[in-house]
Scaffold this motif. Structure first.
Motif, PDB file in Angstrom:
ATOM      1  N   UNK A 378       0.831  -1.202   0.000  1.00  0.00           N
ATOM      2  CA  UNK A 378       0.000   0.000   0.000  1.00  0.00           C
ATOM      3  C   UNK A 378       0.867   1.254   0.000  1.00  0.00           C
ATOM      4  N   UNK A 379       1.955   1.204   0.762  1.00  0.00           N
ATOM      5  CA  UNK A 379       2.876   2.337   0.830  1.00  0.00           C
ATOM      6  C   UNK A 379       3.430   2.655  -0.554  1.00  0.00           C
ATOM      7  N   UNK A 380       3.816   1.601  -1.249  1.00  0.00           N
ATOM      8  CA  UNK A 380       4.368   1.773  -2.598  1.00  0.00           C
ATOM      9  C   UNK A 380       3.289   2.273  -3.552  1.00  0.00           C
ATOM     10  N   UNK A 381       2.073   1.721  -3.428  1.00  0.00           N
ATOM     11  CA  UNK A 381       0.964   2.164  -4.296  1.00  0.00           C
ATOM     12  C   UNK A 381       0.623   3.629  -4.047  1.00  0.00           C
ATOM     13  N   UNK A 382       0.588   4.020  -2.773  1.00  0.00           N
ATOM     14  CA  UNK A 382       0.278   5.420  -2.456  1.00  0.00           C
ATOM     15  C   UNK A 382       1.387   6.349  -2.949  1.00  0.00           C
ATOM     16  N   UNK A 383       2.643   5.893  -2.843  1.00  0.00           N
ATOM     17  CA  UNK A 383       3.764   6.694  -3.338  1.00  0.00           C
ATOM     18  C   UNK A 383       3.634   6.889  -4.846  1.00  0.00           C
TER      19      UNK A 383
END
Lengths: 418, 263
Positions: A378-383
């Motif tokens: 999710x962190x990577x997707x949000x980034x």
């Protein structure tokens, strides 16, 4: 590694690798592997909860208690009512410690334009004193109940080696009352910030029991998309993926990123909070689709956990700690080879332990899924979403925003590589 | 040891592979940390600040064990840039909990945990002294607040800090604990350096020796006592918690097959 090649002000070593020409970002995790799931194999069941708190110095109590729950499940041990209350108190204090460390020392400098959390004392002395109070008293709770906050010494499967006297509990209550005001200040400071806005489609997960805002004793895993699943099916909900650029696995739900932690808990359990606390969610306009608001959610939770800690202390003083709390089994051996699952909400989200113990009391298998593993995708997707939504803006600014975003998730890289 | 000069000594804090609990202890010092921080210039501390100077440094604290190649290289680089290098916590000073895993068994667990395709980064969990000279070791899992303050004050005053000359037993007696050995429970307190205040035994847990061996530890004497009620397998379990990467452990429990390689 001397230069700031890693993202600063997060727990552990991670970095964002941005390809500015292609607008593509990956989250790389560099922490060395410690192989805890291998380390505990062949060791005694009661060593599990001695060893695995060392996965993380920021949330060791969460690991300690989840490990204890797994051993109790495998050995069919039933902790007494006071034991559970004391553990809940420990976990409340753990939440406060962890949230406060992240909010004031790691995240706040972003919003206040400072280099270090240690500088807040000059710019916001009142708030900083409150932060120190929250830290001091939550440390005092974990030291008094757990023997030591970082890597507890009194806790055990089945109960406690030692419990505090009534006098100590009374002293602790006096101190914990002082946090009521400080926790209000925490909500007030973190609702005054102007959080960056991004549009995302966050799938939020939390353990729930449906009756109260629960972190120790959830029965099911729920999501904001309507899923409810028994905790024993945690592996159905969370799948893990190994990526070449990361020493941490990336957690997913049905192929997509999942978010756990304070924002997810508020979204899924917020309706069970006291009216007063619920009002903060409304007043501060918590946006459950903006990961930056995880900081706001942590502040509101800090307020809640301070109140809960006070309530538990009041009950413990009134009823006293039952003698069963220190009545520990002579040995930790199941009759036959047995499996056990221990789960709870750690500060950063759902934490899962699964073990198999043989009839000699030795661990033959262990699986641990930490919250940050679940958050990495999710962190990577949000980034990636942030990168796309800020296209054309100044690169330095975008870079800073990306780091702030990762920080807002409050990743614990040391937990993720365990 | 720091020479007194006009400018504040430049201090940096780094962490390798570990739980970061010892750094959390530093933050838990609260006002005392601010006081200490006021006497120095913290020029690099990734956990709490963006400022990250490349050195040279007067004092460097390193937490964690250098498990990966880049950590080992960074350690060697830091040694060159640093006047007084301190190991912070058992991972750095002893290899600690990550040291439970042997170098030889790592590949097995990489395959089980990460799968066949994975390219591991970690080589072996060893103490800092396996690679460089370290000027002082602040032991503990985690470190004890009072010890950190004591050592830092000594260093900043320009003195060379000294270890505790007594074992955990001394502090355990002061704490009023009943001796575990009398209850036929294994304890490494007698051979372990004091400074922890016997915090684990006070809480009802065993002493696994995270403060490292004291000077002239008389391990043989302790073993004679332990073997009266315990066996070598159990005793080894205690020694292998924090001390597995020490030469004493190798001497005592050298075996052809390592326990962790079973499964």
């Amino acid at each position: 590694m001397q230069k700031s090649e890693f993202i600063t002000q997060i727990e552990g070593h991670g970095s964002l690798n941005v390809n500015w020409d292609k607008n593509k970002v990956t989250l790389e995790v560099h922490e060395g592997e410690r192989l805890f799931e291998g380390m505990v194999v062949g060791r005694q069941a009661e060593e599990l909860y001695w060893i695995t708190p060392r996965i993380c110095g920021v949330c060791p109590i969460a690991h300690n208690l989840a490990a204890i729950k797994a051993v109790e499940d495998a050995l069919d041990l039933k902790p007494s009512y006071s034991t559970i209350l004391l553990r809940k108190l420990l976990l409340d204090a753990q939440m406060i410690q962890s949230h406060v460390l992240h909010l004031y020392f790691l995240a706040a400098p972003d919003y206040l334009g400072l280099d270090s959390g240690l500088e807040i004392i000059k710019t916001h002395p009142v708030y900083f004193q409150q932060a120190l109070e929250l830290k001091r008293v939550s440390d005092l709770i974990t030291d008094t109940i757990g023997g030591r906050g970082i890597h507890p010494t009194t806790t055990a499967a089945g109960g406690f080696h030692k419990v505090p006297s009534k006098e100590k509990l009374k002293k602790l209550k006096n101190e914990t009352e002082k946090l009521l005001e400080a926790s209000l200040g925490c909500v007030s400071l973190f609702s005054s910030f102007d959080y960056p806005k991004i549009k995302t489609d966050l799938i939020l997960f939390s353990q729930i029991n449906g009756n109260s805002y629960e972190v120790y004793d959830g029965k099911k895993i729920a999501s904001n998309k309507g899923l409810t699943e028994a905790i024993s099916n945690y592996k159905k909900v969370i799948t893990e993926e190994v990526r070449s650029y990361s020493t941490a696995k990336f957690g997913k739900h049905e192929g997509k990123g999942m978010m756990v932690g304070a924002l997810a808990r508020l979204s899924l359990q917020g309706g069970l909070l006291k009216r007063e606390t619920q009002q903060f969610i409304e007043k501060t306009e918590v946006n459950f689709q903006n990961p930056f608001h995880n900081n706001l959610a942590q502040a509101i939770e800090t307020y809640h956990f301070v109140h809960e800690a006070n309530k538990i202390l009041e009950e413990l003083i009134k009823t006293g700690i039952d003698p069963k709390a220190t009545d520990l089994p002579k040995e930790y051996k199941p009759e036959r080879i047995s499996c056990g699952i221990g789960a709870l909400e750690a500060p950063r989200g759902g934490l899962y332990y699964e073990i198999e113990v043989d009839s000699d009391g030795l661990i033959v298998h262990c699986n641990i899924i930490t919250p940050t593993v679940q958050n990495l995708t999710s962190m990577e997707e949000s980034a990636q979403a942030l990168l796309e939504q800020t296209d054309g803006q100044d690169r330095k600014k975008r870079s800073e925003l990306l780091e702030m975003l990762v920080r807002a998730y409050d990743p614990c890289i040391t937990c993720s590589v365990h | 040891m720091v020479k007194k000069t006009q400018t504040k000594p430049k201090v940096a804090i780094f962490d390798f592979t570990d739980c970061e609990g010892c750094e959390v202890v530093l933050i838990s010092l609260r006002n005392k940390l601010l006081e200490l921080a006021g006497e120095v210039e913290i020029v690099n501390w990734r956990l709490v600040q963006k400022r990250a100077d490349e050195g040279p440094y007067d004092v460097v604290l390193i937490e964690g064990t250098p498990v990966t190649r880049r950590e080992i290289d960074a350690l060697k680089y830091l040694r060159e840039k640093t006047k007084f290098l301190i190991g912070l916590g058992s991972c750095a000073t002893l290899g600690g909990i990550p040291g439970i895993i042997d170098k030889e068994t790592r590949s097995l667990w990489y395959k089980k945990i990460y799968g066949e395709e994975y390219k591991p980064r970690g080589i072996d969990a060893l103490p800092l002294v396996a690679y460089v000279k370290v000027d002082y070791l602040i032991h503990g899992c985690p470190v004890e607040k009072k010890e950190v303050v004591r050592v830092m004050e000594e260093v900043l005053a320009g003195r060379f800090p000294k270890g505790r000359g007594y074992s955990v037993c001394f502090e355990c007696k002061i704490a009023g604990n009943r001796c575990r050995l009398l209850d036929k429970k294994v304890c490494l307190g007698p051979i372990t350096q004091g400074g922890c205040g016997a915090i684990c035994v006070s809480g009802g847990s065993p002493c696994y020796g995270c403060f490292g061996l004291r000077d002239s530890p008389q391990i043989d004497n302790l073993l004679t006592t332990l073997y009266k009620f315990s066996d070598s397998e159990e005793v080894e379990r205690y020694f292998s918690m924090f001390l597995k990467k020490t030469p004493e452990y190798a001497k005592l429990f050298k075996k052809s097959k390592k326990k962790n390689a079973k499964e």
